[in-house]
Write a protein that holds these residues in place. Structure first.
Motif, PDB file in Angstrom:
ATOM      1  N   LEU A  41       0.827  -1.210   0.000  1.00 25.54           N
ATOM      2  CA  LEU A  41       0.000   0.000   0.000  1.00 25.54           C
ATOM      3  C   LEU A  41       0.862   1.261   0.000  1.00 25.54           C
ATOM      4  N   LEU A  42       1.957   1.249   0.771  1.00 18.83           N
ATOM      5  CA  LEU A  42       2.849   2.410   0.819  1.00 18.83           C
ATOM      6  C   LEU A  42       3.555   2.590  -0.523  1.00 18.83           C
ATOM      7  N   ASN A  43       4.026   1.483  -1.145  1.00 18.14           N
ATOM      8  CA  ASN A  43       4.671   1.576  -2.456  1.00 18.14           C
ATOM      9  C   ASN A  43       3.700   2.086  -3.512  1.00 18.14           C
ATOM     10  N   ALA A  44       2.467   1.586  -3.487  1.00 17.05           N
ATOM     11  CA  ALA A  44       1.471   2.055  -4.442  1.00 17.05           C
ATOM     12  C   ALA A  44       1.186   3.537  -4.248  1.00 17.05           C
ATOM     13  N   ASP A 212       3.001  10.798   5.902  1.00 18.84           N
ATOM     14  CA  ASP A 212       3.599  12.015   5.374  1.00 18.84           C
ATOM     15  C   ASP A 212       4.151  11.724   3.988  1.00 18.84           C
ATOM     16  N   VAL A 213       3.811  12.564   2.991  1.00 16.91           N
ATOM     17  CA  VAL A 213       4.365  12.471   1.642  1.00 16.91           C
ATOM     18  C   VAL A 213       5.044  13.798   1.357  1.00 16.91           C
ATOM     19  N   LEU A 214       6.334  13.739   0.975  1.00 18.92           N
ATOM     20  CA  LEU A 214       7.096  14.976   0.828  1.00 18.92           C
ATOM     21  C   LEU A 214       7.917  14.949  -0.446  1.00 18.92           C
ATOM     22  N   LEU A 215       8.248  16.167  -0.929  1.00 20.85           N
ATOM     23  CA  LEU A 215       9.072  16.358  -2.115  1.00 20.85           C
ATOM     24  C   LEU A 215      10.419  16.934  -1.711  1.00 20.85           C
ATOM     25  N   VAL A 216      11.483  16.454  -2.369  1.00 11.89           N
ATOM     26  CA  VAL A 216      12.832  16.919  -2.078  1.00 11.89           C
ATOM     27  C   VAL A 216      13.602  17.076  -3.385  1.00 11.89           C
ATOM     28  N   LYS A 217      14.710  17.798  -3.304  1.00 12.43           N
ATOM     29  CA  LYS A 217      15.604  17.912  -4.453  1.00 12.43           C
ATOM     30  C   LYS A 217      17.039  18.099  -3.966  1.00 12.43           C
ATOM     31  N   LYS A 218      17.968  17.822  -4.838  1.00 13.55           N
ATOM     32  CA  LYS A 218      19.385  17.950  -4.524  1.00 13.55           C
ATOM     33  C   LYS A 218      19.863  19.342  -4.897  1.00 13.55           C
ATOM     34  N   THR A 219      20.557  20.008  -3.967  1.00  9.74           N
ATOM     35  CA  THR A 219      21.074  21.355  -4.222  1.00  9.74           C
ATOM     36  C   THR A 219      22.500  21.289  -4.755  1.00  9.74           C
ATOM     37  N   ALA A 220      22.986  22.455  -5.200  1.00 16.29           N
ATOM     38  CA  ALA A 220      24.334  22.511  -5.765  1.00 16.29           C
ATOM     39  C   ALA A 220      25.417  22.222  -4.728  1.00 16.29           C
ATOM     40  N   ASP A 221      25.131  22.496  -3.445  1.00 10.97           N
ATOM     41  CA  ASP A 221      26.115  22.233  -2.388  1.00 10.97           C
ATOM     42  C   ASP A 221      25.941  20.851  -1.769  1.00 10.97           C
ATOM     43  N   VAL A 266      15.242   6.001   9.992  1.00 13.03           N
ATOM     44  CA  VAL A 266      14.898   7.034  10.971  1.00 13.03           C
ATOM     45  C   VAL A 266      14.689   8.335  10.202  1.00 13.03           C
ATOM     46  N   ASP A 267      13.531   8.992  10.411  1.00 17.06           N
ATOM     47  CA  ASP A 267      13.233  10.190   9.629  1.00 17.06           C
ATOM     48  C   ASP A 267      13.889  11.425  10.242  1.00 17.06           C
ATOM     49  N   TYR A 268      13.534  12.603   9.682  1.00 16.61           N
ATOM     50  CA  TYR A 268      14.127  13.865  10.101  1.00 16.61           C
ATOM     51  C   TYR A 268      13.825  14.209  11.553  1.00 16.61           C
ATOM     52  N   SER A 269      12.736  13.656  12.115  1.00 22.03           N
ATOM     53  CA  SER A 269      12.378  13.954  13.502  1.00 22.03           C
ATOM     54  C   SER A 269      12.845  12.891  14.485  1.00 22.03           C
ATOM     55  N   GLY A 270      13.583  11.902  13.997  1.00 17.85           N
ATOM     56  CA  GLY A 270      14.142  10.887  14.887  1.00 17.85           C
ATOM     57  C   GLY A 270      13.255   9.699  15.133  1.00 17.85           C
ATOM     58  N   HIS A 271      12.109   9.573  14.415  1.00 11.63           N
ATOM     59  CA  HIS A 271      11.212   8.445  14.593  1.00 11.63           C
ATOM     60  C   HIS A 271      11.560   7.335  13.602  1.00 11.63           C
ATOM     61  N   LYS A 272      11.391   6.082  14.044  1.00 11.30           N
ATOM     62  CA  LYS A 272      11.580   4.952  13.147  1.00 11.30           C
ATOM     63  C   LYS A 272      10.369   4.854  12.236  1.00 11.30           C
ATOM     64  N   VAL A 273      10.618   4.846  10.920  1.00 13.07           N
ATOM     65  CA  VAL A 273       9.531   4.902   9.948  1.00 13.07           C
ATOM     66  C   VAL A 273       9.737   3.836   8.877  1.00 13.07           C
ATOM     67  N   LEU A 274       8.635   3.508   8.216  1.00 14.42           N
ATOM     68  CA  LEU A 274       8.646   2.702   7.001  1.00 14.42           C
ATOM     69  C   LEU A 274       8.456   3.669   5.834  1.00 14.42           C
ATOM     70  N   SER A 275       9.416   3.661   4.903  1.00 14.23           N
ATOM     71  CA  SER A 275       9.411   4.655   3.827  1.00 14.23           C
ATOM     72  C   SER A 275       9.444   3.976   2.466  1.00 14.23           C
ATOM     73  N   VAL A 288       9.069  11.018  -1.287  1.00 14.31           N
ATOM     74  CA  VAL A 288       9.160  10.053  -0.195  1.00 14.31           C
ATOM     75  C   VAL A 288       7.790   9.968   0.491  1.00 14.31           C
ATOM     76  N   ALA A 289       7.267   8.747   0.588  1.00  7.35           N
ATOM     77  CA  ALA A 289       6.058   8.483   1.376  1.00  7.35           C
ATOM     78  C   ALA A 289       6.469   7.670   2.592  1.00  7.35           C
ATOM     79  N   LYS A 290       6.119   8.143   3.794  1.00  9.61           N
ATOM     80  CA  LYS A 290       6.582   7.479   5.002  1.00  9.61           C
ATOM     81  C   LYS A 290       5.469   7.459   6.033  1.00  9.61           C
ATOM     82  N   VAL A 291       5.583   6.511   6.936  1.00  5.98           N
ATOM     83  CA  VAL A 291       4.642   6.395   8.052  1.00  5.98           C
ATOM     84  C   VAL A 291       5.394   5.772   9.219  1.00  5.98           C
TER      85      VAL A 291
END
Length: 539
Positions: A41-44, A212-221, A266-275, A288-291
């Motif tokens: 379900l998470l992958n879908a 939580d579903v979030l968008l990210v990108k890679k910066t020049a640095d 472990v996500d950005y807030s320190g919780h163990k998640v399935l992503s 990234v979709a995580k719970v």
């Protein structure tokens, strides 16, 4: 060990071990099935959201393609560029008025935040949004690279902070505008509000409060930049970053590096998640979709509690049953032993108080018959003791042997009865096993339903792609028709432009004469000591 304890021990050994084994197998299979359902379900969810975002930008590119080929924009761009320093020119005023009337419908129809037109050098010559009027007639230095790339195709810009409160975060799509004779007229830029993207992310299949579903990108640095609000940090857009190579937000790092997969972290807030993470390569983004694991596998913990309670109830029931069965077998035997002792002490007329119809009842009646027989023989023994003492002694021994034989037969019957009871318990256990198999088949049916849903989603995706291709073909046919029409009207436009040029020259001469007349009026007023009536821009 007493016979009652033996019966209890034997019964528990023959029932508890199979029950515990079957309970463990059922729980293990159910746990694996639930884990697979959660992961699928998470992958879908992640795949659907990534595909939806890609399709959304493909549709917006198609909309921009249509906008590039609008006749009013092709006609307006040269006029806006020519008179950008003379906004009072009638041609400029007329073209701008027409655009201002049409732009609200275009913005509403395509869902844009604003539209800008740029000349070939990159100067902004028209803006549809009032909050961007300050950019008018300025060179977009920061977007020069995008403008150069736009000459080869439609370009998608970076997510930016907007001054529009309704659309706080936007990104730009840039395309070129080409004239009838393939001459380069300039650029058209549209601002897309990120609110639509964020709405797509919020519409994810929910696991609960921690989804939580979030968008990210890679910066020049070499960092991961968050492009969407986070469940725990709504102000993280374009502010929160994570160093690539660190231990934090590993799924986001893998997504911006072009990887696709799922796992625990472990996500950005320190919780163990399935992503589950996906790469949106055409945008240079990652999704990234995580719970939280604690919430994702909550059904498994509930299942464990249910199985634990059920096993506890079964064990208690088995113990109570074992004690009851052992008591029903052992108590009559103990009672028979006590009353047999009375008979053995010479109370031949004592009646055994055991009326059961089972083997133990038969044994009691045999003891009763034996007591009567003993009494009879004892009487006979007294009568013939002197005459046939040896024979009576042998008969007594024979009777004792018969009694022992009967006892052995009774014991054998008791053992057969116990075996029958154990067989009945085994049948009950088999019935429980069949019920567990039926539950497992129901779980498999649920999995098949999930697979059917996934196939329906894939069919919907295929249908949507077919509609996009059909729409593209229609647009190509419309473009070919427009090109033939434009070619026919080009000659008329050239004649009109020549007339407009002559009219413009006439109007310029007229304006110059008016300016000279105003200067003469100012000079006369100055000589008369009066205030100059035309002081604004007349030199």
């Amino acid at each position: 060990m007493r016979i009652r304890s033996k019966f209890v021990t034997l019964f528990l050994c023959m029932t508890l071990v199979p029950v515990l084994f079957i309970g463990y197998i059922v729980f293990y299979n159910s746990q694996k099935s639930l884990e697979e359902q959660v992961i699928n379900l998470l992958n879908a969810n992640a795949s659907l959201k990534a595909q939806a975002i890609s399709d959304y930008f493909q549709e917006r590119k198609g909309d921009l393609y249509v906008l590039q080929n609008r006749e009013n924009i092709k006609t307006a761009l040269p006029v806006l560029d020519q008179f950008r320093h003379d906004p009072t020119n009638p041609s400029y005023v007329e073209v701008k008025r027409n655009l201002d009337e049409q732009m609200p419908y275009i913005l509403k129809g395509y869902g844009y935040a604003s539209i800008q037109l740029l000349n070939p050098k990159g100067h902004v010559v028209y803006v549809s949004s009032p909050d961007r009027q300050a950019e008018l007639y300025k060179l977009d230095d920061e977007g020069i690279d995008i403008l150069q790339k736009a000459k080869t195709g439609i370009q998608i810009g970076e997510v930016e902070v907007s001054r529009n409160k309704e659309h706080p975060y936007v990104l730009e799509l840039t395309g070129t505008v080409v004239g009838v004779n393939d001459e380069f007229l300039g650029f058209v830029q549209v601002e897309l509000s990120m609110n639509s993207i964020y709405a797509m992310l919020k519409s994810a299949l929910s696991f609960g409060d921690t989804m939580d579903v979030l968008l990210v990108k890679k910066t020049a640095d070499n960092k991961v930049l968050f492009l969407s609000p986070l469940r725990a940090e709504s102000e993280a857009i374009l502010k929160k970053t994570v160093d690539i190579g660190s231990e934090a937000a590993l799924p986001a790092q893998k997504a911006v590096l072009g990887e696709t997969g799922f796992g625990f972290s472990v996500d950005y807030s320190g919780h163990k998640v399935l992503s589950s993470w996906r790469d949106i390569s055409e945008l240079g983004w990652g999704l990234v979709a995580k719970v939280d694991v604690s919430e994702a596998f909550l059904p498994i913990r509930k299942l464990f509690k249910i199985v634990f309670v059920l096993l506890g109830l079964v064990i208690v029931l088995l113990i109570v049953t074992a004690l009851a069965v052992a008591r029903s077998i052992a108590q009559p035997i103990v009672k028979l032993c006590r009353e047999s002792e009375l008979i053995g002490r010479g109370q031949w007329d004592h009646r055994l108080d055991i009326s059961g119809k089972d083997e133990i009842g038969d044994l009691a009646r045999a003891f009763q018959d034996m007591a009567r027989n003993l009494k009879f023989f004892m009487q006979k023994e007294k009568e013939f003791v002197l005459a046939d003492a040896r024979v009576e002694a042998e008969k007594e021994k024979a009777n004792e042997l018969r009694a022992i034989n009967q006892q052995l037969m009774a014991t054998e019957q008791q053992l057969r009865a116990a075996n029958q009871q154990l067989s009945a318990g085994e049948q009950q256990l088999r019935a429980s096993n069949e019920q567990l198999r039926a539950n497992e088949q129901q779980l498999r049916a649920a999995n098949q339903q999930l697979s059917a849903i996934e196939q329906e989603l894939r069919a919907a995706k295929t249908s949507l792609e077919e509609k996009v291709r059909e729409r593209t073909r229609e647009l190509e046919e419309a473009r070919n028709s427009l090109e033939s029409t434009v070619e026919a009207q080009t000659r008329e436009l050239r004649e009109q432009m020549e007339n407009l040029s002559r009219m413009n020259k006439f109007m310029v001469d007229r304006e110059m004469r008016v300016i000279d007349l105003k200067k003469e009026v100012n000079r006369l007023c100055k000589e008369l000591g009066r205030t100059e009536p035309y002081s604004g821009g007349i030199s």
